[in-house]
Enzyme design. Structure first.
Site, PDB file in Angstrom:
ATOM      1  N   SER B  40     -30.388  -5.516  31.505  1.00 40.35           N
ATOM      2  CA  SER B  40     -31.191  -6.735  31.347  1.00 40.35           C
ATOM      3  C   SER B  40     -30.439  -7.818  30.582  1.00 40.35           C
ATOM      4  O   SER B  40     -30.612  -8.996  30.832  1.00 40.35           O
ATOM      5  CB  SER B  40     -32.491  -6.432  30.602  1.00 40.35           C
ATOM      6  OG  SER B  40     -33.298  -5.568  31.360  1.00 40.35           O
ATOM      7  N   GLU B  61     -34.201  -1.013  17.360  1.00 40.62           N
ATOM      8  CA  GLU B  61     -33.641  -2.334  17.081  1.00 40.62           C
ATOM      9  C   GLU B  61     -33.349  -2.539  15.605  1.00 40.62           C
ATOM     10  O   GLU B  61     -32.387  -3.218  15.234  1.00 40.62           O
ATOM     11  CB  GLU B  61     -34.597  -3.419  17.588  1.00 40.62           C
ATOM     12  CG  GLU B  61     -34.800  -3.425  19.115  1.00 40.62           C
ATOM     13  CD  GLU B  61     -35.803  -2.386  19.622  1.00 40.62           C
ATOM     14  OE1 GLU B  61     -36.454  -1.721  18.781  1.00 40.62           O
ATOM     15  OE2 GLU B  61     -35.935  -2.246  20.850  1.00 40.62           O
ATOM     16  N   PHE B  86     -37.848  -8.471  20.372  1.00 40.70           N
ATOM     17  CA  PHE B  86     -37.282  -7.335  19.645  1.00 40.70           C
ATOM     18  C   PHE B  86     -36.038  -7.745  18.850  1.00 40.70           C
ATOM     19  O   PHE B  86     -35.532  -6.983  18.032  1.00 40.70           O
ATOM     20  CB  PHE B  86     -36.961  -6.185  20.605  1.00 40.70           C
ATOM     21  CG  PHE B  86     -38.088  -5.895  21.562  1.00 40.70           C
ATOM     22  CD1 PHE B  86     -39.409  -5.870  21.115  1.00 40.70           C
ATOM     23  CD2 PHE B  86     -37.847  -5.673  22.907  1.00 40.70           C
ATOM     24  CE1 PHE B  86     -40.458  -5.633  21.987  1.00 40.70           C
ATOM     25  CE2 PHE B  86     -38.894  -5.435  23.791  1.00 40.70           C
ATOM     26  CZ  PHE B  86     -40.203  -5.414  23.332  1.00 40.70           C
ATOM     27  N   HIS B 112     -34.710 -13.044  27.649  1.00 35.13           N
ATOM     28  CA  HIS B 112     -36.132 -13.009  27.991  1.00 35.13           C
ATOM     29  C   HIS B 112     -36.965 -13.773  26.973  1.00 35.13           C
ATOM     30  O   HIS B 112     -38.057 -13.360  26.590  1.00 35.13           O
ATOM     31  CB  HIS B 112     -36.617 -11.571  28.126  1.00 35.13           C
ATOM     32  CG  HIS B 112     -36.042 -10.828  29.319  1.00 35.13           C
ATOM     33  ND1 HIS B 112     -34.692 -10.787  29.584  1.00 35.13           N
ATOM     34  CD2 HIS B 112     -36.641 -10.113  30.300  1.00 35.13           C
ATOM     35  CE1 HIS B 112     -34.480 -10.069  30.680  1.00 35.13           C
ATOM     36  NE2 HIS B 112     -35.644  -9.658  31.143  1.00 35.13           N
ATOM     37  N   ASP B 120     -44.064  -9.363  32.773  1.00 36.90           N
ATOM     38  CA  ASP B 120     -44.231  -8.423  31.661  1.00 36.90           C
ATOM     39  C   ASP B 120     -45.289  -8.907  30.667  1.00 36.90           C
ATOM     40  O   ASP B 120     -45.887  -8.110  29.958  1.00 36.90           O
ATOM     41  CB  ASP B 120     -42.894  -8.176  30.933  1.00 36.90           C
ATOM     42  CG  ASP B 120     -42.088  -7.056  31.582  1.00 36.90           C
ATOM     43  OD1 ASP B 120     -42.660  -6.304  32.401  1.00 36.90           O
ATOM     44  OD2 ASP B 120     -40.896  -6.934  31.275  1.00 36.90           O
TER      45      ASP B 120
HETATM   46  C1  LIG Z   1     -39.616  -2.250  20.833  1.00 35.71           C
HETATM   47  C2  LIG Z   1     -39.181  -2.252  22.251  1.00 35.71           C
HETATM   48  N1  LIG Z   1     -37.874  -2.232  22.541  1.00 35.71           N
HETATM   49  C3  LIG Z   1     -37.472  -2.277  23.821  1.00 35.71           C
HETATM   50  C4  LIG Z   1     -38.372  -2.343  24.839  1.00 35.71           C
HETATM   51  C5  LIG Z   1     -37.902  -2.440  26.283  1.00 35.71           C
HETATM   52  N2  LIG Z   1     -38.200  -1.184  26.973  1.00 35.71           N
HETATM   53  C6  LIG Z   1     -39.309  -1.042  27.738  1.00 35.71           C
HETATM   54  S1  LIG Z   1     -39.467   0.497  28.357  1.00 35.71           S
HETATM   55  C7  LIG Z   1     -38.013   1.000  27.640  1.00 35.71           C
HETATM   56  C8  LIG Z   1     -37.521   2.405  27.841  1.00 35.71           C
HETATM   57  C9  LIG Z   1     -38.525   3.377  27.389  1.00 35.71           C
HETATM   58  O1  LIG Z   1     -38.085   4.675  27.587  1.00 35.71           O
HETATM   59  P1  LIG Z   1     -39.161   5.830  27.659  1.00 35.71           P
HETATM   60  O2  LIG Z   1     -40.063   5.706  26.479  1.00 35.71           O
HETATM   61  O3  LIG Z   1     -38.450   7.101  27.832  1.00 35.71           O
HETATM   62  O4  LIG Z   1     -40.019   5.453  28.920  1.00 35.71           O
HETATM   63  P2  LIG Z   1     -39.677   5.832  30.464  1.00 35.71           P
HETATM   64  O5  LIG Z   1     -38.447   5.067  30.816  1.00 35.71           O
HETATM   65  O6  LIG Z   1     -39.474   7.296  30.518  1.00 35.71           O
HETATM   66  O7  LIG Z   1     -40.866   5.362  31.216  1.00 35.71           O
HETATM   67  C10 LIG Z   1     -37.448  -0.046  26.918  1.00 35.71           C
HETATM   68  C11 LIG Z   1     -36.186   0.026  26.167  1.00 35.71           C
HETATM   69  C12 LIG Z   1     -39.738  -2.373  24.494  1.00 35.71           C
HETATM   70  N3  LIG Z   1     -40.708  -2.469  25.427  1.00 35.71           N
HETATM   71  N4  LIG Z   1     -40.117  -2.309  23.200  1.00 35.71           N
END
Ligand SMILES: Cc1ncc(C[n+]2csc(CCOP(=O)(O)OP(=O)(O)O)c2C)c(N)n1
Ligand SMILES: [Mg+2]
Lengths: 281, 317
Positions: B40, B61, B86, B112, B120
């Protein structure tokens, strides 16, 4: 006795809904939603004591659920609609301007079934603990459920909450981890490994249950076990061994479908693999 | 000038990613950190080319910001990458304590930003980040307007010593500034000269402001469009001279009306040359899901909004 066949048929329909919702707006998160939806179906259609027709924000006298990994919104909305919180037709508005079905669950549009705004990862368990403490103050014997992603566990706040709940005997709480081993940039093992997750929760003072996250029978059994462990001075967590993208062959075994919607062809191919059991919205 | 050319669309985040790769080749002290958003943020090329200088923090973060601050102690120039919310609100005290107060040479690079990330929705659409970051002493705040400018800004901040907040966005956007531009931190850029009203815009809104200026020209109003890519330090001299000439001003930003570019320009004008000012910004609201352009329209960040703000400012002269 839970009707496993029926629950599985609900899951099939929820999977169809997920694919159709994210495809319609070319955005959203099919991978995690497909993997974790069996757990949501087990909760909302069998385990939780809740009243979809009479949703109240305070949730008094009802079991409540918080989706900490808010990007699984498509799965949550489908399960909420299919269990009667709002009409299934509303699923068609997912992520569109003016919708109550926001990209990540929010409380500002008044969607029944949602009590916490999530999507910024790592915050849901803290809120679930607060809700559980509130239930205790209210002498409300119902439970609080919370689902987190496994990547989400990399957030430090999660472990602050984990410590608090154990130290303060928040035992009317059942947390769960969507343990699919994947996150945006790849496998957890490549990005930032969690190590022995079962032991980690255990040494933090939680009762830990491992469940087959895409096996309805095992999910129900594990949830019943989890409930039997509540009110004993120890918080409970279920590690859901799920598969990202479960139910659609080309979405499984990869992290690539974490946050990518299928194109027309791919959506058709996916829907081919998912039987329409309860009727599409 | 703005409508006659066929202008390619490219995302500002791609400008960041391309420049970061270039920096990797150019400057061995440049390192990068990311919190599970490598694709991203368009940091994958850097990560692949310089794996030993790329640090995958995972979804953590706060730790990433602290590690970035620490890396400067050995003389590295860390670029952190995650989404704007973030990059700021999520880690505000880490930035305040370990980076700004500590005077560390960290480049906080945030994609973003604003409403235009789209579907989103509000959880991700921070509209307060410019305000949060500009309030921190020592922090430089930059919000470039297109791919080329983001690329140039990314290269420039590597040369600058001190903490920087570099804000950019998700969508493909007209890439209308020159490819070979030299980016001068703190220097406002006149995109179109005019004499009736000054439009100070930042980020994606510079393009919208140029469209609005064309529309205003059709109505006989000569608007000056100024790209304020650096919100802090603000090019006060340029702002004052422009408003001295035109007699009124409009600000335009993809941010809350509180704490952003509008606030900075208002402070500058009130202290130096108090003349009418109208602000085009999000009016004390969270965002929501939708398509980028739909959201800009709904929240009053489009051409008609700038045109009517300009006409209102003119009326108040
Ligand atoms: C605080 C925060 N940092 C980054 C993100 C961006 N983000 C959204 S989903 C994700 C990955 C999440 O991984 P997981 O909890 O394993 O979910 P899965 O991919 O298995 O659905 C990230 C980094 C976020 N939504 N919130
Ligand atoms: Mg995961």
């Amino acid at each position: 006795m839970p009707d496993i066949d029926y629950l599985n048929s609900v899951s099939k329909q929820v999977r169809r809904d997920i694919i159709r919702m994210v495809h319609a707006v070319s955005s959203g998160h099919p991978g995690g939603s497909l993997g974790a939806c069996d757990y949501l179906v087990a909760l909302y259609f069998e385990i939780m004591d809740h009243d979809p027709a009479n949703f109240s924000m305070d949730g008094k006298g009802q079991d409540i659920f918080i989706l900490s990994n808010g990007h699984l919104s498509a799965a949550l909305y489908s399960v909420l609609a299919r269990s009667g919180y709002f009409s299934i037709e509303e699923l068609a508005s997912f992520r569109k301007l003016g919708t109550r079905l926001q990209g990540h669950p929010g409380t500002d549009k008044g969607l029944p079934g949602v009590r916490a705004a999530t999507g910024s990862l790592g915050q849901g368990l803290s809120m679930a603990i607060g809700a559980a403490l509130s239930k205790k103050l209210n002498k409300d014997s119902k439970k609080v459920f919370c689902l987190m992603g496994d990547g989400e566990l990399q957030e430090g706040q999660v472990w602050e909450a984990v410590m608090y709940a154990a130290a303060n005997k928040v035992d009317n709480l059942i947390a769960a981890v969507d343990y699919n081993g994947k996150q945006i940039d790849g496998s957890l093992d490549d990005v930032l490994p969690l190590g022995d997750l079962h032991k980690k929760w255990e040494v933090f003072g939680w009762k830990v249950i491992d469940a087959k996250g895409n096996d309805m029978q095992d999910l129900i059994k594990s949830l019943q076990t989890a409930i039997s462990y509540t009110d004993k001075g120890i918080p409970v967590v279920i590690l859901l061994h799920t598969e990202m993208g479960f139910g659609v062959d080309f979405m499984m075994g990869t992290h690539k479908w974490h946050g990518v919607a299928p194109n027309d062809e791919q959506a058709a191919e996916a829907l081919n693999q998912l039987e329409e059991t309860l009727g599409d919205y | 000038m703005t409508q006659s050319l066929i202008i390619e669309k490219k995302s500002t985040r791609a400008g960041f990613g391309d420049a970061l790769l270039e920096l990797g080749e150019r400057n061995p002290e440049v390192v990068a950190l990311c919190a599970d958003l490598t694709g991203s943020l368009k940091m994958d090329a850097f990560a692949a080319a310089f794996p030993e200088r790329f640090f995958q923090a995972g979804i953590a973060e706060a730790n990433m910001m602290g590690m970035a601050a620490g890396l400067t102690i050995g003389g590295k120039i860390p670029f952190t990458g995650t989404f704007a919310n973030f990059s700021t609100g999520r880690v505000y005290d880490q930035i305040r304590q370990s980076i700004a107060y500590s005077g560390k040479n960290v480049k906080i690079c945030a994609s973003h930003a604003g409403l235009t990330l789209g579907e989103d929705g509000a959880s991700h659409q921070i509209l307060e980040d410019i305000g949060l970051m500009k309030m921190l002493p020592n922090m430089c705040v930059i919000n470039p307007c297109d791919y080329n400018q983001t690329k140039a800004a990314t290269l420039a901040i590597a040369e600058y010593v001190g903490p920087v907040y570099l804000r950019f966005g998700r969508p493909d956007w007209p890439d209308f500034t020159p490819a070979d531009q030299k980016f001068e931190i703190g220097k406002a850029l006149c995109m179109k000269a005019g004499h009736d009203v000054s439009i100070f815009a930042t980020g994606h809104m510079v393009w919208i402001a140029l469209q609005a200026a064309d529309e205003l020209a059709n109505q006989g109003v000569s608007a000056e469009v100024v790209d304020i890519h650096t919100i802090k330090p603000l090019d006060e001299e340029f702002v004052i001279n422009s408003v001295r000439k035109t007699g009124c001003a409009v600000t335009a930003e993809e941010h809350s009306v509180f704490g952003g570019l509008g606030d900075s320009i208002a402070q500058c004008l009130v202290r130096n040359i108090p003349l009418p000012l109208e602000m085009v910004a999000v009016n004390d609201h969270f965002g929501e899901s939708g398509k980028a352009m739909e959201l800009l329209e709904k929240y009053g960040l489009d051409v008609p909004a700038i045109v009517s703000a300009a006409l209102k400012a003119l009326e108040r002269k």
